[in-house]
Scaffold this active site. Structure first.
Site, short mmCIF file in Angstrom:
data_model
loop_
_atom_site.label_atom_id
_atom_site.label_comp_id
_atom_site.label_asym_id
_atom_site.label_seq_id
_atom_site.Cartn_x
_atom_site.Cartn_y
_atom_site.Cartn_z
N LYS A 83 5.48 3.41 -3.55
CA LYS A 83 4.37 2.85 -2.77
C LYS A 83 3.74 3.97 -1.95
CE LYS A 83 4.05 -1.61 -0.36
NZ LYS A 83 4.80 -2.51 0.53
O1 G3P Z 1 3.26 -6.82 1.82
C1 G3P Z 1 2.89 -6.16 2.99
C2 G3P Z 1 3.49 -6.85 4.13
O2 G3P Z 1 4.83 -6.47 4.32
C3 G3P Z 1 2.73 -6.75 5.38
O3 G3P Z 1 2.80 -8.01 5.91
O4 G3P Z 1 2.76 -9.67 7.66
O5 G3P Z 1 3.26 -7.28 8.20
O6 G3P Z 1 0.97 -7.96 7.57
P1 G3P Z 1 2.42 -8.23 7.42
#
Ligand code: G3P
Length: 217
Positions: A83
């Site tokens: 990634k």
């Molecule tokens: O898939 C990306 C994710 O981990 C980010 O999620 O909820 O931290 O914006 P969030």
């Protein structure tokens, strides 16, 4: 639609995996921190649990260092997707790492133009962050639809991985628009099974079964 689980919690992955709900796993430095484990060790364990891609994120910011980290991460297992962030250096790293035959997940995507560049750089997955756009009063779903249209216009094979999914509605709309994959926290995937009418209906059926003295085994 493929389901990736957005966590580095091996117990949560195992529970969903038993039900055939896990087509892959995504992690990031914040999720690794939350797990409290060493990135190489936990990533190896996860990669051994699932057949599909397991995303492991670089932490360097310049292309050469990202490439070195990506090569090290890719050596953990055959199903690692490296990634990289959607920066200019991240795109350079994407080009090199994908050219070497690695799966690359280009993350932190917030615009359709960024997604177009990731496809041209050979990304296997593009990760548009829906929830974080919603957080700033923009429409994350519009971005998924825009990328779908652009990729379909030109036949790009980069898979749209709807990320930063926070709600069951995000999951539904991503599927409706045609994202190839969604990655969601375990709690969101489990919440997709819930419906108030299911609970209510079941309660009534069980009451009647008791009244009728129904026994099956
Ligand atoms: O898939 C990306 C994710 O981990 C980010 O999620 O909820 O931290 O914006 P969030």
């Amino acid at each position: 639609m493929k389901f990736f689980v957005d966590t580095a919690d091996v117990d949560a992955i195992a529970e969903l995996n038993e039900l055939g709900m896990v087509d892959g796993v995504t992690t990031n430095p914040s999720l690794i921190m939350k797990s409290g484990r060493d990135i190489l060790e936990v990533t190896k364990e996860i990669a051994g649990m699932v057949d599909g891609p397991v995303s492991a994120e670089v932490i360097a910011t310049d292309a050469d260092a990202m490439i070195a980290e990506g090569r090290k991460l890719a050596k953990i297992a055959d199903n690692i997707a490296v990634k990289v962030p959607l920066t200019w250096d991240g795109l350079k790293a994407c080009k090199v790492l994908s050219g070497e035959g690695n799966m690359v997940n280009v993350t932190l995507c917030f615009s359709a133009n960024q997604a177009l560049l990731a496809a041209k750089a050979g990304g296997t997955f593009i990760s548009p962050f829906i929830g974080r756009l919603d957080d700033i009063n923009l429409d994350g779903m519009e971005l998924i639809a825009d990328i779908r249209q652009i990729y379909d216009n030109y036949g790009y094979e980069t898979q749209i991985l709807a990320a930063s999914i926070r709600t069951v509605n995000h999951a539904f709309q991503s599927a409706q628009i045609g994202a190839d994959v969604m990655t969601a926290p375990p709690a969101v995937i489990k919440a997709m099974a819930k419906h108030v009418l299911t609970d209510k209906g079941l309660e009534a059926f069980l009451k009647d079964a008791e009244t009728a003295g129904i026994k099956i085994v």
